[in-house]
Design an enzyme around this catalytic site. Structure first.
Site, PDB file in Angstrom:
ATOM      1  N   GLU A  10      -5.592   9.021  10.056  1.00  0.00           N
ATOM      2  CA  GLU A  10      -4.254   9.176  10.621  1.00  0.00           C
ATOM      3  C   GLU A  10      -4.260  10.124  11.815  1.00  0.00           C
ATOM      4  OE1 GLU A  10      -1.089   9.030   8.026  1.00  0.00           O
ATOM      5  OE2 GLU A  10      -2.011   7.404   6.898  1.00  0.00           O
ATOM      6  N   CYS A  57      -4.183  -1.318  -2.038  1.00  0.00           N
ATOM      7  CA  CYS A  57      -4.368   0.126  -2.199  1.00  0.00           C
ATOM      8  C   CYS A  57      -5.257   0.306  -3.419  1.00  0.00           C
ATOM      9  CB  CYS A  57      -3.010   0.789  -2.423  1.00  0.00           C
ATOM     10  SG  CYS A  57      -3.103   2.542  -2.825  1.00  0.00           S
ATOM     11  N   ASP A  89       0.873  -1.181   0.000  1.00  0.00           N
ATOM     12  CA  ASP A  89       0.000   0.000   0.000  1.00  0.00           C
ATOM     13  C   ASP A  89       0.905   1.224   0.000  1.00  0.00           C
ATOM     14  OD1 ASP A  89      -2.379   1.623   0.348  1.00  0.00           O
ATOM     15  OD2 ASP A  89      -1.849   1.844   2.455  1.00  0.00           O
ATOM     16  N   SER A  90       0.299   2.396  -0.176  1.00  0.00           N
ATOM     17  CA  SER A  90       1.069   3.628  -0.082  1.00  0.00           C
ATOM     18  C   SER A  90       1.551   3.873   1.354  1.00  0.00           C
ATOM     19  CB  SER A  90       0.198   4.799  -0.528  1.00  0.00           C
ATOM     20  OG  SER A  90      -0.965   4.855   0.275  1.00  0.00           O
ATOM     21  N   HIS A 112      -7.923   2.686   3.846  1.00  0.00           N
ATOM     22  CA  HIS A 112      -7.970   3.350   5.154  1.00  0.00           C
ATOM     23  C   HIS A 112      -9.380   3.323   5.741  1.00  0.00           C
ATOM     24  CE1 HIS A 112      -4.062   5.199   4.324  1.00  0.00           C
ATOM     25  NE2 HIS A 112      -4.066   5.774   5.510  1.00  0.00           N
ATOM     26  N   CYS A 131     -11.215   2.634  -0.388  1.00  0.00           N
ATOM     27  CA  CYS A 131      -9.881   3.038   0.071  1.00  0.00           C
ATOM     28  C   CYS A 131      -9.571   2.176   1.284  1.00  0.00           C
ATOM     29  CB  CYS A 131      -9.860   4.518   0.441  1.00  0.00           C
ATOM     30  SG  CYS A 131      -8.300   5.035   1.209  1.00  0.00           S
TER      31      CYS A 131
HETATM   32  N1  DGL Z   1      -4.683   3.396   0.909  1.00  0.00           N
HETATM   33  C1  DGL Z   1      -4.859   4.222  -0.265  1.00  0.00           C
HETATM   34  C2  DGL Z   1      -5.984   3.667  -1.162  1.00  0.00           C
HETATM   35  O1  DGL Z   1      -6.544   2.639  -0.888  1.00  0.00           O
HETATM   36  C3  DGL Z   1      -5.209   5.638   0.131  1.00  0.00           C
HETATM   37  C4  DGL Z   1      -4.101   6.454   0.718  1.00  0.00           C
HETATM   38  C5  DGL Z   1      -3.346   7.281  -0.304  1.00  0.00           C
HETATM   39  O2  DGL Z   1      -3.894   8.260  -0.844  1.00  0.00           O
HETATM   40  O3  DGL Z   1      -2.176   6.953  -0.534  1.00  0.00           O
HETATM   41  O4  DGL Z   1      -6.316   4.256  -2.148  1.00  0.00           O
END
Ligand code: DGL
Length: 293
Positions: A158, A79, A16-17, A209, A207
């Site tokens: 976060e 991600c 993931d990012s 998150h 997403c």
């Molecule tokens: N976890 C990323 C996603 O699922 C979102 C966070 C980011 O913008 O890097 O798209």
């Protein structure tokens, strides 16, 4: 031991990012308790959401090739932004199977919607790619998809986690108390009220998150909306991908969980990441981005 047998013992590579994909890693660990996991968070270059799809595709391909070099048996792009930007390129480029998070979430939405009116929320990159709309409509062209970019939800996750330093194993359970705060609820209402007015009966959390915000989102959308978490659905997809290829780890295998991050200082990754994964991140290495390029 032949190669086919030994490769079943290799870890599943997940990336993931940053820390959001740990919601997917956690679901994988719960659904496949014998599987080892090697998780990579590209924290230094996070967020991906506001970047161009071309740039995110390039990052995702670099990480996938790096994971293959570390010897993983399957890659999960945990991600949505990276899945939207790079899934097909990565599947064409690497030798191991690659599972993204968009198709599993889309399939689950198609299965549960009765009104055939589905909402999708995600980062700017994910929503602008229209990847969910395509994935949902390829399964049922009669479904109307209403999408909304909700980039500040990443920030809320976060920020909220930094406000709360409770024992790491409690974080998912305490999400309600943690995220239902007036300031967060106001942002969430601004994002979600237009979707409510579209009379959707299903909302996809596009997403990785966002599963942490489930109670906040539920409090605004109401009890009757189906809320789809791509984390759970992706874990199911990985299970069937491994089953199909006869690549499940031996049932007696004791799993190992290792983590890598591009963060210059991994302290936050370790603390916040452990809170999401549900147990302490004990084996964490830092990787220089130059190693990926
Ligand atoms: N976890 C990323 C996603 O699922 C979102 C966070 C980011 O913008 O890097 O798209």
């Amino acid at each position: 031991m032949n190669t086919a047998t030994s490769s079943t013992k290799l870890p599943i590579g997940v990336f993931d990012s940053g820390i959001g994909g740990l919601t997917v890693a956690r679901a994988l660990a719960q659904n496949l308790p014998q599987e080892s996991i090697f998780y990579f968070g590209d924290t230094l270059r996070c967020p991906y959401g506001p970047r161009s799809l071309g740039e995110v595709e390039r990052f995702a391909l670099q990480i996938s090739e790096w994971l293959v070099a570390q010897k993983v048996k399957l890659i999960v792009i945990a991600c949505n932004s990276a899945t939207a930007a790079g899934l097909e390129t990565i599947q064409r480029s690497v030798k191991v199977p690659v599972v993204g998070v968009i198709e599993p979430g889309a399939r689950a939405a198609v299965q549960v919607t009765a009104s055939r009116r589905v909402g999708v929320i995600g980062t700017i990159a994910t929503i602008e790619s229209s990847a969910y709309t395509r994935a949902i409509r390829s399964l049922d062209a009669g479904i109307t998809v209403f999408s909304a970019a909700t980039p500040r939800f990443v920030e809320i996750v976060e920020q909220g986690m930094r406000l709360d330093r409770s024992p790491i194993e409690d974080i998912m359970a305490q999400t309600a108390a943690l995220y239902i705060r007036p300031a967060f609820a106001e942002i969430a209402r601004d994002y979600l009220n237009p979707l409510r007015r579209c009379s959707i009966d299903t909302l996809v959390l596009g997403c990785t998150h966002y599963p942490l915000l489930m109670p906040l989102i539920r409090s605004i959308m109401g009890p009757d909306i189906h809320i789809i978490s791509s984390a759970e659905e992706t874990a199911l997809e990985v299970t069937s991908a491994l089953e199909r290829r006869n690549q499940l780890a031996p049932p007696e295998q004791l799993p190992t969980y290792s983590f890598a991050t591009t963060a210059l200082d991994p302290t936050d990754f370790i603390q916040l990441g452990g809170a999401i994964f549900g147990s302490a991140l004990t084996s964490v290495e830092t990787v220089d981005v130059k190693e990926l390029t």
